[in-house]
Design a protein around this motif. Sequence first.
Motif, PDB file in Angstrom:
ATOM      1  N   GLU A  13       0.838  -1.190   0.000  1.00  0.00           N
ATOM      2  CA  GLU A  13       0.000   0.000   0.000  1.00  0.00           C
ATOM      3  C   GLU A  13       0.877   1.245   0.000  1.00  0.00           C
ATOM      4  O   GLU A  13       2.013   1.229   0.472  1.00  0.00           O
ATOM      5  N   HIS A  37       0.155   5.473   1.007  1.00  0.00           N
ATOM      6  CA  HIS A  37      -0.773   6.479   1.513  1.00  0.00           C
ATOM      7  C   HIS A  37      -0.099   7.844   1.425  1.00  0.00           C
ATOM      8  O   HIS A  37       1.063   7.997   1.827  1.00  0.00           O
ATOM      9  N   TYR A  90      -3.859   4.780  -1.522  1.00  0.00           N
ATOM     10  CA  TYR A  90      -4.769   5.494  -0.626  1.00  0.00           C
ATOM     11  C   TYR A  90      -4.451   6.987  -0.673  1.00  0.00           C
ATOM     12  O   TYR A  90      -3.304   7.384  -0.402  1.00  0.00           O
ATOM     13  N   TYR A 124      -8.822   0.033   9.528  1.00  0.00           N
ATOM     14  CA  TYR A 124      -9.363   0.122   8.174  1.00  0.00           C
ATOM     15  C   TYR A 124     -10.878  -0.046   8.271  1.00  0.00           C
ATOM     16  O   TYR A 124     -11.363  -0.895   9.023  1.00  0.00           O
ATOM     17  N   SER A 158      -7.034   8.367   4.988  1.00  0.00           N
ATOM     18  CA  SER A 158      -6.810   8.189   3.556  1.00  0.00           C
ATOM     19  C   SER A 158      -7.834   7.200   3.011  1.00  0.00           C
ATOM     20  O   SER A 158      -8.379   6.369   3.752  1.00  0.00           O
ATOM     21  N   SER A 197      -9.281   4.657  -0.412  1.00  0.00           N
ATOM     22  CA  SER A 197      -9.075   3.919  -1.658  1.00  0.00           C
ATOM     23  C   SER A 197     -10.379   3.192  -1.974  1.00  0.00           C
ATOM     24  O   SER A 197     -10.740   2.222  -1.290  1.00  0.00           O
ATOM     25  N   SER A 218      -8.736   4.337   5.657  1.00  0.00           N
ATOM     26  CA  SER A 218      -7.687   3.972   6.607  1.00  0.00           C
ATOM     27  C   SER A 218      -7.331   5.191   7.439  1.00  0.00           C
ATOM     28  O   SER A 218      -7.239   6.301   6.918  1.00  0.00           O
TER      29      SER A 218
END
Length: 293
Positions: free
Chosen positions: A134, A136, A157, A181, A216, A218, A223
């Motif tokens: 991931e 961010h 993200y 999350y 953030s 996605s 998250s």
Amino acid sequence: PRPMLAVKLVPTLLVASSALQLSGHGVHRTITTRRNEPSLMASADLTDGAITLAPYFKLKDAEAFKQIWKADYAAFKNKDDCVHYAFCFTDDNTRAHCREAYTDAKAVLQHLANVAEPLKSVLNPEVAELERLEVHGPKAEIDKLIEPLTPLGCVFYTAEWGFRTSHPAMEQDSVCHVYPYFSLKDEEAFKKMWKDAYPATVAAAAEEKSHQYAFSFSGNTASCRESYADADGFLKHLENVDAILKAVLDGPAELLRLEIHAPPSEVEKLKPVLAPLGGEFFNVEWGFRNAVP
């Protein structure tokens, strides 16, 4: 696991390296903050400009995995462009996470070029496999990473609001990171509830011993990247947001996953509270943090 991941890795890192050569030498960007207050480097809502890179590994040979990364850590390159960097492991040493953040997308690509060889070594099928990746950060920086990191199956993200507080450097990173999350049912309501609560969280940064706090997104997943000086700081934050968290989980979202990355002594303090919520616990073994002025 994603098929042919190790095969895809090398050309991806070559793309990252080529991008760096085209853009020139990385420029060190300071994350400017005032002591125990959010920085003022961006908008009123998003003042944390750092990029968090979050690789997760499934381990086949934990000892070999650690030896490879510790050897690389001893010769860490471009350290000034890193905000923090630490390796964390589950109690049974079957999973690992590197919690790392950089000043911008260029620094992320530089780091990937720097660690191309040890990363290739740990992705030997007998050592480990990449479970998840991931990134961010602010949209402008995320956009620069989509092309080079998409071949690795990276999930991107975009940070929408958050801050990072001023702290001195740490030779051994002992900060507690907590990553909830959320699966969103009503994105608009979710964002409104947390943004309404955000000024109080900013005001409580010193009381909660906060290092970072940012939301953030996605797709339909949210998250919160949050970190505190110790377990007590996080527990104070949890107390402060108890009402809003219950309201969020009672309507616009459900808890998808909860991760805790902290020194073993702090992990033990958090297990009684967070294990019933399905918390996944990772113990910090080595790492550093650069100063946030």
